[in-house]
Structures are given as C-alpha cells and as structure tokens.
Design an enzyme around this catalytic site. Structure first.
Site, PDB file in Angstrom:
ATOM      1  N   GLU A 130       0.747  -1.142  -0.161  1.00 47.59           N
ATOM      2  CA  GLU A 130       0.052  -0.049  -0.117  1.00 47.59           C
ATOM      3  C   GLU A 130       0.970   1.130   0.065  1.00 47.59           C
ATOM      4  OE1 GLU A 130      -2.655  -0.537   3.364  1.00 47.59           O
ATOM      5  OE2 GLU A 130      -3.858  -2.043   2.257  1.00 47.59           O
ATOM      6  N   GLU A 155      -5.443 -10.606  -1.724  1.00 46.03           N
ATOM      7  CA  GLU A 155      -6.365 -10.590  -0.425  1.00 46.03           C
ATOM      8  C   GLU A 155      -7.873 -10.350  -1.158  1.00 46.03           C
ATOM      9  OE1 GLU A 155      -4.952  -7.230   1.741  1.00 46.03           O
ATOM     10  OE2 GLU A 155      -2.944  -7.699   1.155  1.00 46.03           O
TER      11      GLU A 155
HETATM   12  C1  XIL Z   1      -5.825  -7.070   8.149  1.00 50.98           C
HETATM   13  C2  XIL Z   1      -6.130  -8.170   9.000  1.00 50.98           C
HETATM   14  O1  XIL Z   1      -6.933  -9.205   8.111  1.00 50.98           O
HETATM   15  C3  XIL Z   1      -6.593  -7.913   9.904  1.00 50.98           C
HETATM   16  O2  XIL Z   1      -6.922  -9.063  11.011  1.00 50.98           O
HETATM   17  C4  XIL Z   1      -5.946  -6.834  10.993  1.00 50.98           C
HETATM   18  O3  XIL Z   1      -6.630  -6.389  12.289  1.00 50.98           O
HETATM   19  C5  XIL Z   1      -5.542  -5.614   9.968  1.00 50.98           C
HETATM   20  O4  XIL Z   1      -4.948  -6.057   8.787  1.00 50.98           O
HETATM   21  N1  XIL Z   1      -4.857  -5.207   3.465  1.00 50.98           N
HETATM   22  C6  XIL Z   1      -3.710  -5.577   4.105  1.00 50.98           C
HETATM   23  C7  XIL Z   1      -3.710  -6.700   4.970  1.00 50.98           C
HETATM   24  O5  XIL Z   1      -2.497  -5.594   3.231  1.00 50.98           O
HETATM   25  O6  XIL Z   1      -2.584  -6.817   5.796  1.00 50.98           O
HETATM   26  C8  XIL Z   1      -4.918  -6.186   5.941  1.00 50.98           C
HETATM   27  O7  XIL Z   1      -5.070  -7.270   6.973  1.00 50.98           O
HETATM   28  C9  XIL Z   1      -6.324  -5.894   5.097  1.00 50.98           C
HETATM   29  C10 XIL Z   1      -6.102  -4.911   4.073  1.00 50.98           C
END
Ligand code: XIL
Length: 337
Positions: free
Chosen positions: A126, A232
């Site tokens: 990000e 994701e």
């Molecule tokens: C999220 C996790 O799923 C949660 O458990 C945590 O509290 C916060 O992070 N983008 C990403 C991930 O790159 O690392 C994030 O994961 C979701 C959004």
C-alpha cells in the site's frame, strides 16, 4: 470430491490468509487451498516488537503447518505504513541511516529465517494512496526518502535471491493508481531493482469495481512482463460508502449477486492464467473476516466462499463448477444449431 486448488491446478495456486488461532477450526476447509498467507503473524509489530527482540513462534507454526500439508507460503509483509511497533520510528533523531539499518535488519532476519519455506514476499504494501498520483506520505518516506522502496527490494533480494518479490497494492483498477503503478514499476525496472510481481489485493464488493475495469487492469499489468497475484481477495456485500448496519444475514439477492461476481471475476483470472501466479482469499469463511470491522466497526459482512457454518456458498460453486458451466454453454450452442 475434488478440492478447489485441484480444479484450478492448470491455472494458478489457490491461497487463503489464515491466522494461527484459526488453524484447527478451519482444518478441513483449508484442504481446498494449496497456498497460505499468515494474516498478521509476519507483520512488523508481530515479528519485531522491540528493537532487539524477534518473535517468530506464531509464524514458525504456520510455516510448519504449510510444510506438513504441502502448501506454499506467501510472506506478508515487510514494509508497510501500519502495524508497526512504536520503537521503529522513535527517538527524536532517527536519521535516514538509522532507519535504513533498522529496515535492513528486519528484512534480512525475517527473509533469511524462511529462505527455504516462503517463496514470495509482499516487500512493500500500500505505498500509493488513492487518487493522488504519488507515493504515500509515511514515516518511511519522511525519514529515508522516496528510495526506501528500492532499498527494501534490494535488501530482500540480497537475503534470498530465489524469493519472488512483490509490490502489493489496493484499488489497482482505479485509473490514477494504475497509471502510477505502471509508471513506477517501469522506473524500478529501468533501475534494475529486483521486483518480480505486482500483488493486486482484490478487496472488491458485489457492486464494485466494474469487471471490465478489472479486465483492463490485467491487460495493462500483463504488459509489464512481471507476475501478477491476487493477494487478498474478498467480495464485500456492501458498497464502500454503504454504512448500513441493519442486516443480520445476507439476503438471497446478495448471495446470488456475489456468486455472479465471483464467477465472472474468476473467468477473467482464467483468461490471464499466463501471468497470474496465484489467487489468495483474505479469509476462509464468513464467521471471521476483517471486513466485520472495516470500513464499519462491528458490522457483519459475508465476503468469502464458505458461510458462517463453514459450508460452501453459491460463490464457491460459482467458481468451482466453471468446467460444467462451460459444458452447459457448449450444449446450448449445439442445441441452437
Ligand atoms: C488486516 C487483517 O486481516 C486484520 O486481522 C488486521 O487487524 C488488520 O489487517 N490490507 C492488507 C492486510 O494488506 O494486511 C490487511 O489485513 C487487510 C487490508
């Protein structure tokens, strides 16, 4: 019964993000996936909470599980603007050199530990905000300068030249961001920075983005001559701006719309199988998803392939049955003739 990853074996590995605390509960479901991503266990604050302390107990267990069950492991993530420990940017006089040294230590210890077990890393996560056309303002950038990204890739590559190194990003299908990603990666390549792939996070919803936009994104990213992974994936039942909280369960319309969206999305993924080297879901079942707290805290969401009772949803069959739906389409064509 065939598992999902077997159905997709000619296309790409099918992965899932999972936390150590859920391993037992999801034991059977996880058989559908041949790749895992530790959901939080490898993030900076988890692994390296104090300057001189590393905690790899949880990630070690997940990696061990993957090894024993023949699953790939994606490493997520080395450098991000959030989920960092306080000490990292602390001290009034944290200089560029000090922070680079901290970054290098973190990357080399973490990547080295899993040299033989983690085949790819989200090196940076990000780094571009929405709609701005520039690198995100973060402590990394403020203290080190814009080349912090390049340094991160170089440190990871020096530690494990075999690992596939990814730039992982959200909302990649947005025009401004896509232009920026493509430009930025071309520059990295010109400078011979060791980058192997783009991670498209894929946090979508049943109404967004338009799938033609997604197709266009793959078309453009494919020209970069890098791997692409969807890292994701989940499909929220709500538009991002929709903050309504009245639903106790998804409606039939929502469930159907989600299945249709997943089905079309996967047909685009299959079209791009030559460049897509992995598709990972951000969670296994609707009983536990980060979207229950994002963007609305405490609002239940149902974005995944299995329901709250861990049973396959329409969305699951929509992507698992693509061969049958192709056969049905063929039969219909012959009938028409
Ligand atoms: C999220 C996790 O799923 C949660 O458990 C945590 O509290 C916060 O992070 N983008 C990403 C991930 O790159 O690392 C994030 O994961 C979701 C959004």
């Amino acid at each position: 019964m065939e598992y999902l990853y077997q159905i997709y074996k000619e296309f790409f590995p099918i992965g899932v993000a999972v936390g150590l605390e859920h391993l037992e509960k999801y034991w059977d479901l996880l058989k559908h996936f041949n790749s895992i991503t530790p959901e939080n266990e490898l993030k900076f604050c988890e692994v390296h909470p104090e300057e001189s302390t590393y905690h790899f107990e949880k990630s070690d267990k997940l990696v061990q599980y993957a090894k024993e069950n023949n699953k790939l492991v994606r490493g997520h993530t080395l450098v991000w603007h959030t989920q960092n420990p306080d000490w990292l940017f602390e001290g009034k006089m944290v200089s560029r050199d000090m922070l680079l040294k901290r970054m290098e230590d973190h990357i080399s210890v973490t990547v080295d530990r899993y040299k033989d077990s983690i085949y790819c890393w989200d090196v940076v996560n990000e780094i571009f905000p929405d709609g701005e056309g520039k690198l995100r303002d973060t402590r990394w950038k403020e203290i080190i300068g814009e080349d912090y990204v390049e340094k991160a890739f170089c440190y990871a590559h020096e530690t494990n030249p075999k690992a596939k190194l990814f730039l992982n990003e959200y909302n990649c299908e947005e025009d401004i961001k896509l232009d920026l990603i493509i430009d930025y990666i071309c520059q990295l390549k010109k400078k011979k920075i060791p980058i192997d792939g783009v991670g498209v996070q894929g946090h979508y919803s049943i109404v967004y983005p338009d799938l033609e936009k997604v197709r266009k994104m793959f078309y453009r990213l494919a020209k970069l001559d890098l791997q692409i992974q969807i890292t994701e994936l989940d499909i929220s039942m709500f538009a991002f701006e929709d903050h309504s909280c009245d639903k106790k369960a998804p409606s039939r319309e929502m469930i159907d719309a989600q299945a249709r969206y997943y089905s079309k999305l996967f047909s685009i993924f299959r079209e791009y199988k030559d460049v897509i080297t992995g598709v990972t879901f951000w969670g296994a079942a609707d009983d536990f998803t980060w979207l229950d707290d994002f963007p609305v805290i405490g609002r239940k969401n149902w974005p995944l392939l299995f329901d709250e009772k861990l049973q396959p949803k329409k969305a699951f069959y929509a992507i698992a049955d693509f061969r049958e739906s192709q056969i049905r389409k063929m039969e219909e064509l012959y009938k028409e003739e």
